[in-house]
Structure formats: structure tokens, C-alpha cells
Design an enzyme around this catalytic site. Structure first.
Site, PDB file in Angstrom:
ATOM      1  N   TYR A  39      32.053  31.746  41.638  1.00 57.79           N
ATOM      2  CA  TYR A  39      33.351  32.476  40.996  1.00 57.79           C
ATOM      3  C   TYR A  39      33.323  32.009  39.307  1.00 57.79           C
ATOM      4  CZ  TYR A  39      38.258  33.382  40.446  1.00 57.79           C
ATOM      5  OH  TYR A  39      39.580  33.961  40.210  1.00 57.79           O
TER       6      TYR A  39
ATOM      7  N   LYS B 205      33.562  34.927  36.463  1.00 63.73           N
ATOM      8  CA  LYS B 205      34.648  35.184  35.589  1.00 63.73           C
ATOM      9  C   LYS B 205      34.340  34.571  34.032  1.00 63.73           C
ATOM     10  CE  LYS B 205      37.560  36.212  38.509  1.00 63.73           C
ATOM     11  NZ  LYS B 205      38.070  37.794  38.536  1.00 63.73           N
TER      12      LYS B 205
END
Length: 301
Positions: free
Chosen positions: A162, A166
Site C-alpha cells: 500500500y 501511495k
């Protein structure tokens, strides 16, 4: 602020995306409500969330259409933009909000979990943005709003997939801003703090973690939408390549990596002089390992 504009919002069936879609419609936009209907980990498919948001917008007198494609599928991503042009005649803004989580400590993370998160959270925004780019280029206008994360910008445990996605979003947004500035196209990032299906997966075992979760519960998804609407509108025509964060009633502007120290040796460096001279000189400027909760540690108001 978005009268006669057409906005695509991915992952708009629930949470932050839903609030963005509703406010865009309230501000006059026709909205493509995209949602694959998957779980927080990206599994399964439910057509109801996207259709429910469309029905809510239409019932309030707005214009909206549902798109059920997965952003990670190239053909699906293209169909999202094509639906905007087909139903409303143009595309003016793309909000890349769709995302999934598959949290695992790094040394236990499988390639399947790594790939799934990257495909949705980073490849997805690339594919949707790429599909919109020819329309933006031709009409000499357009706005991309991408969703990063404080966990990616600062750090968090158990989120290598993740956080990588990002941080990658920041690079993607900046590249789009640079490459398409000549065509009047803007690209910005937002790191949202809000309670949602994804943040509901945050561990809450220690007292500190429980306090963090309670803070998050006070940060509603609706708080994110006003900044998105502004960045999608002509009112933000001078804003591009920036990274914002929204934390309840606070909006932050993030810095970007730039050199902070330098050291020169006229005869060049060896591994030994790096160890003996450079590291001691630079050590006071090294940043500590921190999680987003360490940096944003005060109660939001």
C-alpha cells in the site's frame, strides 16, 4: 463550482468516493460513479453501491451514471472515461480514489498481495488517467486528483504494498503535471484522513492504537470532498503538482524531497571516508523512522 462539468470518481460507491461524487453533483457536475463493488481486499463484486449513489444523485436532481469496471483492468479503465463521453459528451476531471488493502508484515507478504494492491492503487490511476489524457489534451484543459496516503508519505507498519503504491502515486501525479502542463492540464494529490472500510482494518490492540482509531472515527469522509471539488474546478487553475492532506477541519500542504545537506571532497570519496567523515556530519539531519500517527499525534478539532 462544477456547473456543466463532467467528473469521473473511481471507487465512488462507498466512503470517501461516495462523498466526493455527491458533492460534485451538488456543485453542478455530471458524475460517472465508478465502483467495482469489491471488498476492502478487492475481492468479489457488488453492483449495488455504485447504483445506489447514482440513484441518490438523480433523486436530488443531478446527473450521474454508474460504471462497474475494475480500474486495474485496462479495458475497464478505458470504459470509465468512455462512459463519461458517451453519456455526457466530455470529461473535465478524474478523481482516482479507488483502492484496496492487503496488510501484511513485509517478510510475510506474498507476491499475490503485493501485486493486487499495486494493480488497483497505482496501475489503476495510471490506466484511468491515460484513458482521459487524449480528451484533456485536445480540449486544452482537465484536472486529475489522485489519492495518496499519509501512511505512504510518512510510513506505517505492515503496508509495504500500500505504501509503495501511495508513494508511487506522488511520482505519477508529478509526471502528469510536468508532461501535460503545456495543454492546460493539472494533476494533484490528496492524502485523506477519514474513517472508512479501509481504515477500519487498522489494528487497535495497544492503548496508543485504540486512541488513533478513536481519532480517525471523528474524521468523516465528507471532510475530504470540498478540497477535491475545488481542485477539480477552474478555481484551482493555478494549482498543479501539489500534495495536500485533509484531517477533519485541517488542510495541509506537504513538502517534496529536495537536498538538505551536501559535503564535498576535492579528491573524491572512498567507502572509508564516507564512514569516517560524511555519516557523522550528516547524522544530525537524518530523519527518524516514524509512522503517520507519530507525526499527526494531536486530536483533530
Amino acid at each position: 463550482m462544477l456547473r456543466d462539468r463532467v467528473v469521473v470518481v473511481t471507487g465512488a460507491g462507498r466512503g470517501i468516493g461516495r462523498e466526493i461524487a455527491l458533492l460534485c453533483a451538488q456543485e453542478g457536475a455530471a458524475v460517472v460513479v465508478n465502483d467495482f463493488g469489491g471488498s476492502a481486499e478487492g475481492e468479489g463484486g457488488d453492483t449495488n453501491p455504485a447504483r445506489d449513489v447514482v440513484n441518490e444523485i438523480v433523486a436530488a436532481g443531478g446527473k450521474a451514471v454508474a460504471n462497474l469496471a475494475s480500474v486495474s483492468d485496462p479495458a475497464g479503465a478505458t470504459s470509465i472515461i468512455e462512459d463519461a463521453v458517451k453519456h455526457f459528451g466530455r470529461i473535465d476531471a478524474v478523481v482516482n480514489n479507488a483502492g484496496i488493502l492487503r496488510d501484511r508484515i513485509f517478510h510475510k507478504m506474498s507476491e499475490v498481495d503485493w501485486r493486487a494492491v499495486l494493480e488497483t492503487n497505482l496501475y489503476g490511476p495510471f490506466l484511468v488517467s491515460k484513458a482521459a489524457a487524449p480528451y484533456f489534451k485536445e480540449q486544452k484543459s482537465g484536472s486529475f486528483v489522485h489519492f495518496s496516503s499519509a501512511s505512504g508519505l510518512i510510513g506505517n507498519f505492515g503496508q509495504a504494498n500500500y505504501n509503495s503504491a501511495k508513494m508511487g502515486i506522488v511520482g505519477l501525479s508529478n509526471s502528469i503535471a510536468l508532461d501535460m502542463e503545456r495543454f492546460g492540464v493539472r494533476s494533484n494529490c490528496i492524502a485523506p484522513f477519514a474513517w472508512s472500510r479501509l481504515t477500519a482494518t487498522i489494528p487497535a490492540e495497544t492503548d496508543a492504537e485504540k486512541l488513533r482509531v478513536e481519532r480517525l472515527k471523528t474524521m468523516t469522509a465528507a471532510k475530504i470532498a470540498p478540497l477535491v471539488v475545488c481542485l477539480a474546478s477552474d478555481s484551482a487553475h493555478c494549482v498543479t503538482g501539489q500534495i495536500f492532506a485533509v484531517r477533519k477541519n485541517e488542510i495541509f500542504l506537504f513538502s517534496v524531497p529536495r537536498p538538505i545537506r551536501s559535503m564535498h571532497r576535492s579528491d573524491g570519496w572512498t567507502a572509508e571516508t564516507v564512514a569516517s567523515d560524511l555519516i557523522p556530519a550528516f547524522r544530525s539531519s537524518f530523519h527518524p523512522l516514524e509512522r503517520s500517527a507519530d507525526v499527526f499525534c494531536w486530536d483533530p478539532v
